[in-house]
Design a protein around this motif. Structure first.
Motif, PDB file in Angstrom:
ATOM      1  N   HIS A 198     -25.120  56.152  65.225  1.00 26.64           N
ATOM      2  CA  HIS A 198     -26.223  55.444  65.869  1.00 26.64           C
ATOM      3  C   HIS A 198     -27.502  55.514  65.050  1.00 26.64           C
ATOM      4  CE1 HIS A 198     -29.657  55.110  68.713  1.00 26.64           C
ATOM      5  NE2 HIS A 198     -28.937  54.124  69.207  1.00 26.64           N
ATOM      6  N   GLY A 199     -27.815  56.679  64.511  1.00 29.71           N
ATOM      7  CA  GLY A 199     -29.059  56.832  63.775  1.00 29.71           C
ATOM      8  C   GLY A 199     -29.149  55.938  62.552  1.00 29.71           C
ATOM      9  N   GLN A 200     -28.077  55.883  61.770  1.00 33.41           N
ATOM     10  CA  GLN A 200     -28.098  55.084  60.544  1.00 33.41           C
ATOM     11  C   GLN A 200     -28.112  53.588  60.832  1.00 33.41           C
ATOM     12  OE1 GLN A 200     -28.622  56.651  57.668  1.00 33.41           O
ATOM     13  NE2 GLN A 200     -28.651  58.481  58.942  1.00 33.41           N
ATOM     14  N   ILE A 201     -27.377  53.169  61.854  1.00 31.80           N
ATOM     15  CA  ILE A 201     -27.361  51.743  62.202  1.00 31.80           C
ATOM     16  C   ILE A 201     -28.703  51.340  62.806  1.00 31.80           C
ATOM     17  CG2 ILE A 201     -26.256  50.022  63.696  1.00 31.80           C
ATOM     18  CD1 ILE A 201     -23.638  51.599  63.326  1.00 31.80           C
ATOM     19  N   ALA A 202     -29.306  52.224  63.606  1.00 35.08           N
ATOM     20  CA  ALA A 202     -30.638  51.939  64.159  1.00 35.08           C
ATOM     21  C   ALA A 202     -31.671  51.809  63.050  1.00 35.08           C
ATOM     22  CB  ALA A 202     -31.036  53.041  65.139  1.00 35.08           C
ATOM     23  N   ASN A 203     -31.526  52.597  61.986  1.00 40.80           N
ATOM     24  CA  ASN A 203     -32.458  52.504  60.861  1.00 40.80           C
ATOM     25  C   ASN A 203     -32.486  51.101  60.268  1.00 40.80           C
ATOM     26  OD1 ASN A 203     -33.166  55.187  61.019  1.00 40.80           O
ATOM     27  ND2 ASN A 203     -31.861  55.847  59.329  1.00 40.80           N
ATOM     28  N   LEU A 204     -31.310  50.491  60.173  1.00 42.90           N
ATOM     29  CA  LEU A 204     -31.215  49.180  59.542  1.00 42.90           C
ATOM     30  C   LEU A 204     -32.058  48.148  60.268  1.00 42.90           C
ATOM     31  CD1 LEU A 204     -29.911  47.359  57.402  1.00 42.90           C
ATOM     32  CD2 LEU A 204     -27.961  47.061  58.950  1.00 42.90           C
ATOM     33  N   PHE A 205     -32.163  48.268  61.594  1.00 42.76           N
ATOM     34  CA  PHE A 205     -32.888  47.279  62.391  1.00 42.76           C
ATOM     35  C   PHE A 205     -34.228  47.816  62.899  1.00 42.76           C
ATOM     36  CE2 PHE A 205     -28.400  46.237  62.555  1.00 42.76           C
ATOM     37  CZ  PHE A 205     -28.414  44.886  62.244  1.00 42.76           C
ATOM     38  N   HIS A 206     -34.699  48.888  62.266  1.00 41.59           N
ATOM     39  CA  HIS A 206     -36.017  49.454  62.591  1.00 41.59           C
ATOM     40  C   HIS A 206     -37.038  48.753  61.691  1.00 41.59           C
ATOM     41  CE1 HIS A 206     -38.910  52.260  64.043  1.00 41.59           C
ATOM     42  NE2 HIS A 206     -39.034  52.937  62.908  1.00 41.59           N
ATOM     43  N   LEU A 207     -37.652  47.684  62.193  1.00 39.53           N
ATOM     44  CA  LEU A 207     -38.383  46.750  61.338  1.00 39.53           C
ATOM     45  C   LEU A 207     -39.900  46.871  61.411  1.00 39.53           C
ATOM     46  CD1 LEU A 207     -36.215  43.559  61.993  1.00 39.53           C
ATOM     47  CD2 LEU A 207     -35.925  45.311  60.227  1.00 39.53           C
ATOM     48  N   HIS A 211     -46.497  45.684  61.978  1.00 38.60           N
ATOM     49  CA  HIS A 211     -47.092  45.678  60.646  1.00 38.60           C
ATOM     50  C   HIS A 211     -46.805  44.398  59.860  1.00 38.60           C
ATOM     51  CE1 HIS A 211     -48.277  49.755  61.300  1.00 38.60           C
ATOM     52  NE2 HIS A 211     -47.041  50.213  61.351  1.00 38.60           N
ATOM     53  N   HIS A 212     -46.159  43.416  60.492  1.00 40.70           N
ATOM     54  CA  HIS A 212     -45.765  42.217  59.769  1.00 40.70           C
ATOM     55  C   HIS A 212     -46.117  40.963  60.565  1.00 40.70           C
ATOM     56  CE1 HIS A 212     -43.495  44.641  56.903  1.00 40.70           C
ATOM     57  NE2 HIS A 212     -42.956  45.284  57.920  1.00 40.70           N
ATOM     58  N   THR A 213     -46.281  39.869  59.848  1.00 40.12           N
ATOM     59  CA  THR A 213     -46.430  38.577  60.508  1.00 40.12           C
ATOM     60  C   THR A 213     -45.091  38.162  61.094  1.00 40.12           C
ATOM     61  OG1 THR A 213     -45.877  37.347  58.494  1.00 40.12           O
ATOM     62  CG2 THR A 213     -48.207  37.944  58.830  1.00 40.12           C
ATOM     63  N   ALA A 214     -45.117  37.127  61.928  1.00 35.52           N
ATOM     64  CA  ALA A 214     -43.880  36.660  62.540  1.00 35.52           C
ATOM     65  C   ALA A 214     -42.884  36.196  61.475  1.00 35.52           C
ATOM     66  CB  ALA A 214     -44.177  35.517  63.516  1.00 35.52           C
ATOM     67  N   ALA A 215     -43.383  35.509  60.459  1.00 34.60           N
ATOM     68  CA  ALA A 215     -42.505  35.023  59.400  1.00 34.60           C
ATOM     69  C   ALA A 215     -41.903  36.177  58.606  1.00 34.60           C
ATOM     70  CB  ALA A 215     -43.275  34.090  58.457  1.00 34.60           C
ATOM     71  N   ALA A 216     -42.737  37.186  58.311  1.00 30.29           N
ATOM     72  CA  ALA A 216     -42.244  38.339  57.573  1.00 30.29           C
ATOM     73  C   ALA A 216     -41.208  39.104  58.385  1.00 30.29           C
ATOM     74  CB  ALA A 216     -43.400  39.257  57.192  1.00 30.29           C
ATOM     75  N   HIS A 217     -41.446  39.200  59.700  1.00 29.05           N
ATOM     76  CA  HIS A 217     -40.492  39.891  60.560  1.00 29.05           C
ATOM     77  C   HIS A 217     -39.161  39.155  60.599  1.00 29.05           C
ATOM     78  CE1 HIS A 217     -38.567  41.018  64.410  1.00 29.05           C
ATOM     79  NE2 HIS A 217     -38.989  42.212  64.074  1.00 29.05           N
ATOM     80  N   ARG A 218     -39.208  37.830  60.677  1.00 25.38           N
ATOM     81  CA  ARG A 218     -37.965  37.061  60.682  1.00 25.38           C
ATOM     82  C   ARG A 218     -37.181  37.274  59.387  1.00 25.38           C
ATOM     83  NH1 ARG A 218     -41.259  33.159  63.361  1.00 25.38           N
ATOM     84  NH2 ARG A 218     -41.737  32.145  61.375  1.00 25.38           N
ATOM     85  N   GLN A 219     -37.911  37.354  58.267  1.00 22.02           N
ATOM     86  CA  GLN A 219     -37.234  37.577  56.993  1.00 22.02           C
ATOM     87  C   GLN A 219     -36.599  38.959  56.935  1.00 22.02           C
ATOM     88  OE1 GLN A 219     -36.714  35.312  54.434  1.00 22.02           O
ATOM     89  NE2 GLN A 219     -35.324  36.974  53.826  1.00 22.02           N
ATOM     90  N   LEU A 220     -37.328  39.966  57.426  1.00 24.97           N
ATOM     91  CA  LEU A 220     -36.776  41.318  57.452  1.00 24.97           C
ATOM     92  C   LEU A 220     -35.539  41.390  58.343  1.00 24.97           C
ATOM     93  CD1 LEU A 220     -40.037  43.454  57.704  1.00 24.97           C
ATOM     94  CD2 LEU A 220     -38.469  43.352  55.755  1.00 24.97           C
ATOM     95  N   ARG A 221     -35.594  40.711  59.469  1.00 28.80           N
ATOM     96  CA  ARG A 221     -34.448  40.692  60.374  1.00 28.80           C
ATOM     97  C   ARG A 221     -33.257  39.998  59.725  1.00 28.80           C
ATOM     98  NH1 ARG A 221     -35.844  38.128  65.906  1.00 28.80           N
ATOM     99  NH2 ARG A 221     -35.970  36.280  64.587  1.00 28.80           N
ATOM    100  N   ALA A 222     -33.512  38.903  59.015  1.00 34.16           N
ATOM    101  CA  ALA A 222     -32.436  38.202  58.315  1.00 34.16           C
ATOM    102  C   ALA A 222     -31.832  39.082  57.227  1.00 34.16           C
ATOM    103  CB  ALA A 222     -32.957  36.894  57.714  1.00 34.16           C
ATOM    104  N   ASP A 223     -32.687  39.831  56.526  1.00 35.95           N
ATOM    105  CA  ASP A 223     -32.196  40.740  55.486  1.00 35.95           C
ATOM    106  C   ASP A 223     -31.330  41.843  56.089  1.00 35.95           C
ATOM    107  OD1 ASP A 223     -33.586  39.252  53.646  1.00 35.95           O
ATOM    108  OD2 ASP A 223     -35.296  40.638  53.531  1.00 35.95           O
TER     109      ASP A 223
END
Length: 237
Positions: A198-207, A211-223
């Protein structure tokens, strides 16, 4: 997903995409095994919650191991260590956990004691897993941390104060919610296996949305989704 990675799941009746999606649902969201079963059923995928449990146990640690290898040594140099009480079959255990300054989970270790020996086991596990020493270690006022640090990391700065360790204490909250949703952990083995994945998988989606604009957040989520698909497609049974 290429044809070759799909052959890694050849002993399973369902294709890799479905297995990876079920594991993602279970670890990413506050869902029970039966919730995942219902969500898959709504999409026309008839699989029992027992099968979902087997997938989560079998593939969760595989995915977590690959994620940990990608992040090894690349997290913040300030470590926050803390422990939380876990009750399993009426017996009290201590779940020792460490997060970095940004809230990413470094590791977790379930133990039956809250003493120097237990703190040493956690620190040695962290050093082996991260491959580097921290610059600063933050803990509460439990003396076991200071005694263990003096033995394995004597040159690391140690800040011992309850108010400074909110980062670690707050990181317990998602796990507490999962514990309640699962109606407590059923065994020490299940608990350790779950928190390790759980900890490692949660890290991946801890965005860090704030601290980011909506566009930057969408890009991080896509990554993050892209990384998850790469991890899922490269796991060999």
């Amino acid at each position: 997903m290429t044809e070759e990675p799909l052959t890694h799941y050849r002993r399973h009746r369902f294709p890799a995409e479905i297995i990876a999606h079920a594991v993602w649902l279970y670890y990413r969201f506050l869902l029970s095994l039966r919730d995942v079963e219902d969500l898959l059923s709504e999409r026309g995928i008839n699989v029992s919650f027992q099968t979902v449990a087997e997938w989560a146990a079998k593939f969760g640690l595989k995915f977590a191991y690959q994620l940990r290898r990608r992040w090894r040594g690349n997290l913040a140099a300030k470590w926050h260590l803390d422990e939380m009480v876990v009750s399993i079959k009426g017996r009290k255990y201590w779940l020792w956990r460490a997060v970095d300054a940004d809230g990413y989970v470094l590791d977790a270790l379930l133990q039956s004691r809250r003493n120097k020996k237990a703190a040493l086991r956690l620190m040695r596990k962290l050093l082996k897993g991260q491959g580097v020493m921290p610059q600063v270690m933050v803990t509460d006022k439990l003396r076991s941390y200071a005694a263990a640090r003096a033995e394995v990391m004597p040159d690391v700065e140690h800040r011992s104060h309850k108010g400074l360790n909110n980062r670690a204490e707050n990181s317990h909250l998602p796990l507490r919610r999962r514990e309640r949703r699962m109606m407590r952990f059923k065994s020490t083995r299940q608990c350790q296996r779950f928190v390790s994945a759980h900890g490692q998988i949660a890290n991946l989606f801890h965005l860090h949305r704030k601290h980011h604009t909506a566009a930057a957040h969408r890009q991080l989520r896509a990554d993050a989704v892209t990384t998850w698909r790469e991890i899922a497609s490269s796991s060999v049974l």
